[in-house]
Design an enzyme around this catalytic site. Structure first.
Site, PDB file in Angstrom:
ATOM      1  N   CYS A 325     -14.781 -26.229 -16.675  1.00  0.00           N
ATOM      2  CA  CYS A 325     -16.161 -26.311 -16.184  1.00  0.00           C
ATOM      3  C   CYS A 325     -16.927 -25.029 -16.494  1.00  0.00           C
ATOM      4  O   CYS A 325     -18.145 -25.062 -16.683  1.00  0.00           O
ATOM      5  CB  CYS A 325     -16.178 -26.616 -14.690  1.00  0.00           C
ATOM      6  SG  CYS A 325     -15.256 -25.429 -13.684  1.00  0.00           S
ATOM      7  N   HIS A 873     -15.768 -23.771  -8.894  1.00  0.00           N
ATOM      8  CA  HIS A 873     -16.247 -24.805  -9.821  1.00  0.00           C
ATOM      9  C   HIS A 873     -17.629 -24.412 -10.332  1.00  0.00           C
ATOM     10  O   HIS A 873     -18.462 -23.891  -9.583  1.00  0.00           O
ATOM     11  CB  HIS A 873     -16.314 -26.158  -9.117  1.00  0.00           C
ATOM     12  CG  HIS A 873     -16.765 -27.271 -10.011  1.00  0.00           C
ATOM     13  ND1 HIS A 873     -16.056 -27.662 -11.127  1.00  0.00           N
ATOM     14  CD2 HIS A 873     -17.874 -28.071  -9.956  1.00  0.00           C
ATOM     15  CE1 HIS A 873     -16.702 -28.668 -11.724  1.00  0.00           C
ATOM     16  NE2 HIS A 873     -17.801 -28.922 -11.037  1.00  0.00           N
TER      17      HIS A 873
END
Length: 923
Positions: A325, A873
């Site tokens: 990510c 994230h």
């Protein structure tokens, strides 16, 4: 110094510091001039190396040294003599478990950086230093060729770490192997580890837990096979007919890894290929490589969640390949930069610089351009960016594997790599920049920029690069140096403190006081003497006392801070510090270190395999060399050090109240002093504390070179102390001693700076982006590690530095510095920053007064980071300019968001674009 020897030291050299310096310099010059592929280099701790550099340079003129502390020693030459370094200590480069497991001795910490944590030494230099100082552990690494042309040499500090998975037996093993080794060698090692017949084994690239490809070209290197750090390798056993057993085939079918036409492959190690009796269905593998993007079985997984107008492009997601990510978010922001989208969708191949040794021979630009075109193509099927990631890992191994990385670090590498691949300058001229020498800023700035463009001219420079004005002022002679340097992005601080909090555990020489924790605030650019002064004030140190400051690591004294000029930057936030109050002495006392040990037995091991291992926190005391030191005296000193931890048992006589804790400790103190006056005899009556301690103490006296000093049987017989200043006493802790003393508080010292959950902000107003920018541009002294060589003084000085913005780019990238670094981890600031979405006005921050137009910018993209470093994230918020709408790009999932939701405490890297009506503002 570490108190556990990890290598035997040869007899000490008789060379002077200057002779050592010249000797090593000559060896290094000869070794580095003949470096070639296959040579061996060695990692050595930056801390130890810096100590040695300062030692051998102490008699050198100041302008020959790089370190700031060396320069300050030069300022007071003759006032102090630097101590010869102790044995080489690389323990801060490896995991603690590696000290206990010899098989993993070479497993270094994953987050090390050259120059910050370690230095690479040629084999000849390491051998010479090791013969003089000993120590270790030895961390050898091989020189390999790198780059597409394979002409560049690099030390492979982190060889590939691969996970071998043995099918059917559910067995696995982790190995380290050079990426320049062949598939044949990987196959051989897999067979050796699992004790398999090599004739009946085949191995698979099992990237992402899917059979990506059969590794059948045995002479191909692992680098050419695009294997990545921490990926899996599937080891498959075949039966005597060269086919997988039915159980294996059934397992494959159940897991959906092969189709019905799967057949066998027989490996012959004597050949360079595999004999294939059939073929696997390639649909899944083709999808993994990106050549098949519409496999029906994946449709339901990769829906975007977006309902859009029919022809709108740019809403294609990126599949997460496993903690990618960080890469996906950065790529989407660059892909949606209008200037880059237009450039890479046109014919940019003619601008590729195929010969640039600083670039990637066009490979990175081609891979990025191909990915950008796919992301802007019609359709909504997410793209698997594995070809791009493989190319990225080839040229930047730090981004390989499945670990989470910093999206800003990736962005910095990507912009720099694309620039070098697309640099229009094929032959960079050598340009010697002139100092300002009082000339007008405008003239000097234009000259610096012209010199920069003469060597660096690309679409990246056109779009993203601006120019600083950097002013340095010498604090001694007031020499002013002005330069104008290019920048690719602004890294703005979120903490404006010029001080840092340092927590230290203080141990008192008073026999009744338990250790206490003290936190002091010190200048970030301070030195050890500043910390000692702050501790002296905070702990009310008496005139008759002095402090000894030590770093505690692995339950041992790792180092003593005896040099007052040691920069505080060498103390990391996750270190553990202890300060010991000791009585001052005009004599030359011996420093006694009491190290606790206890027996540890691992589960499943025999009783005779029990080992004594350090435990708790060491204690320090002093002993006069002139006074006869006896075994009884040592026992007395040990008991005095343990005195504050003595368990208080209530002694209640009929008709009398129980004595208070201070009274009991005072009584014990008086008793101890009486025994001291009687020569330290500890024989005592049966059942008395002295007698029990004397009978239960198991002492081993070691000097600084780790040689054992024999203890006489007679407690009154004098012990001859070694000439070294430090003596270590090992005390084996028993269950009976635990009943008498409570040393639980010694089991874990607090860290220098403990990062806990984010606390509520004291400020009533949120932190503004403008405040961050002003802190970034504020004048401040250089940190000690970046001292400036003043051309007028010809010495390194801690100059003041002031930055100003001079020339702003079309696209301004702003990095919010949310992460701070320690030796083995990163810490995150959750500060909310109020940044403008419209009309970011930088006009007043631009020092170039010839620019009259307002410097206004609009936000069009940003990356977000949620959570901590280990489990965090990344996402991207991007504004599609054609639609004037914001979208959340969360890997493969894309959804519409309101502009009001763009600002959050997760914002990490901001992308601003100059407002179109101000396009000529930087002329």
């Amino acid at each position: 110094m570490a108190e556990v020897s990890m290598g035997s030291s040869s007899s000490s050299t008789d060379l002077s510091p200057e002779e050592e310096r010249v000797f090593i310099r000559d060896i290094a010059i000869a070794a580095e001039s003949n470096s070639k592929e296959g040579d061996t280099f060695y990692l050595i701790s930056q801390r130890w190396w810096q100590e040695w550099i300062e030692y051998v340079n102490q008699d050198q003129p100041c302008n020959t040294n790089d370190g700031s502390s060396v320069s300050e020693h030069c300022d007071s030459a003759g006032s102090t003599t630097l101590k010869k370094p102790s044995m080489i200590d690389n323990s801060d480069l490896i995991y603690d478990s590696a000290l206990e497991e010899p098989s993993s001795a070479g497993e270094i910490i994953d987050t090390l950086q050259e120059g910050r944590d370690y230095v690479l030494l040629p084999q000849e230099v390491w051998n010479q230093l090791h013969s003089w100082y000993g120590g270790g552990p030895t961390l050898a690494r091989r020189v390999i060729s790198s780059g597409l042309s394979q002409t560049e040499l690099a030390v492979e500090v982190y060889p590939l770490r691969l996970q071998l998975l043995l099918m059917a037996k559910s067995d696995q093993s982790s190995i380290r192997i050079s990426k320049k080794e062949t598939i044949r060698e990987l196959h051989r090692r897999a067979c050796e580890i699992f004790d398999l017949n090599s004739d009946h084994v085949r191995i698979w690239d099992y990237y992402g837990h899917q059979k990506y490809s059969l590794m059948n070209d045995l002479d191909k290197t692992l680098d050419d096979a695009n294997l990545q750090m921490d990926q899996d390798i599937l080891v498959e056993m075949l039966d005597t007919n060269g086919t997988s057993s039915n159980a294996h085939i059934q397992s494959l079918h159940e897991n959906g890894l092969v189709e019905e036409d799967s057949t066998s492959v027989l490996i012959d190690p004597s050949k360079s290929s595999l004999t294939v009796a059939g073929g696997f269905s390639s649909n899944r593998n083709a999808f993994r490589s990106g050549s098949v993007e519409g496999s029906q079985s994946f449709d339901s997984t990769y829906t975007t969640g977006v309902t859009t107008r029919g022809s709108t492009a740019g809403l294609t997601g990126l599949l997460n390949l496993g903690n990618t990510c960080f890469m996906n978010s950065a790529i989407q922001c660059l892909v949606h930069t209008p200037e880059f989208a237009s450039y890479f969708q046109d014919d940019y191949h003619q601008e590729i610089n195929w010969q640039n040794p600083l670039g990637m021979v066009g490979e990175l630009a081609l891979a990025f351009g191909d990915l950008l075109r796919k992301l802007w193509a019609p359709g909504r099927t997410p793209i698997a960016p594995r070809p791009f990631k493989a190319k990225l890992a080839r040229f930047a191994p730090q981004f390989s594997g499945y670990n989470q990385h910093d999206s800003q670090e990736l962005l910095a590498f990507l912009l720099d790599g694309l620039h070098e691949d697309l640099n229009r300058v094929k032959h960079k001229p050598y340009i010697n920049s002139r100092d300002a020498d009082g000339r007008p800023d405008e003239e000097v700035a234009d000259e610096f920029w012209a010199n920069h463009i003469a060597r660096n001219d690309s679409i990246i420079v056109d779009v993203c690069q601006g120019q600083y004005k950097s002013t340095l002022v010498c604090p001694i002679c007031n020499k002013v140096s002005v330069t104008f340097d290019p920048f690719m992005y602004l890294s703005l601080p979120l903490q404006f403190n010029t001080t840092r909090a340092i927590t230290v555990t203080v141990f008192s020489c008073d026999k009744t006081v338990l250790p206490s924790t003290i936190t002091v605030n010190i200048s970030k650019q301070g030195r050890c003497r500043d910390l000692m002064q702050a501790l002296t004030n905070a702990c009310s140190l008496k005139q008759s006392e002095e402090l000894k400051l030590a770093e505690i690591r692995n339950n041992l004294v790792h180092r003593l801070f005896e040099d007052p000029l040691i920069p505080l930057s060498t103390i990391k936030d996750d270190d553990h510090l202890a300060a010991y109050k000791l009585s001052k002495s005009s004599e030359n006392p011996a420093l006694l270190k009491l190290v606790f040990r206890r027996r540890e037995q691992k589960a499943g091991e025999r009783e005779n395999s029990v080992q004594l291992k350090p435990y708790g926190t060491p204690l320090l005391s002093l002993a006069l060399r002139e006074t006869a030191l006896t075994k009884g005296k040592i026992l007395c000193i040990v008991e005095n050090m343990l005195s504050p931890f003595r368990r208080e048992e209530p002694i209640i006589e009929r008709g009398k109240p129980e004595a208070s804790i201070p009274e009991r400790r005072s009584a014990r103190l008086n008793s101890s002093e009486d025994e001291d006056k009687n020569g330290g005899s500890r024989k005592g009556k049966k059942g008395s504390s002295s007698g029990v301690i004397a009978s239960k103490l198991s002492l081993q006296l070691n000097d600084e070179s780790n040689k054992t000093v024999k203890l006489p049987e007679d407690e009154g017989e004098a012990i001859k102390l070694p000439s070294s200043a430090t003596v270590t006493i090992y005390l084996d802790w028993t269950q009976e001693l635990s009943g008498m003393y409570d040393i639980a508080c010694l089991e874990g010292l607090p860290e220098v700076l403990k990062y806990g959950p984010a606390t509520k902000k004291a400020r009533s107003e949120p932190l503004s982006l403008y405040a961050c920018l002003e802190a970034f541009l504020r004048e401040e002294p250089l940190v000690p590690d970046e001292m400036w060589l003043c051309p007028q003084c010809n010495e390194r000085r801690q100059a003041s530095k002031k930055l100003d913005l001079w020339r702003l780019p079309e696209v301004l990238v702003i990095h919010l510095k949310r992460f701070s670094y320690s030796r083995s981890m990163k810490h995150k600031l959750e500060t909310f920053v109020n940044f403008p979405i419209h009309d970011l006005d930088l006009t007043k921050y631009v020092a170039n007064k010839n620019i009259s137009q307002p410097q206004l910018y609009e936000l069009y993209a940003l990356t977000n980071h949620y959570g901590g470093m280990g489990s965090g994230h990344y996402t991207a918020y991007i504004k599609l300019l054609e639609e004037n709408r914001w979208y959340n790009f969360d890997d493969s999932h894309i959804s519409h968001i309101n502009e009001d939701d763009v600002k959050s405490g997760a914002a990490y890297v901001l992308f601003y674009r100059r407002k179109s009506d101000d396009a000529g503002g930087n002329t």
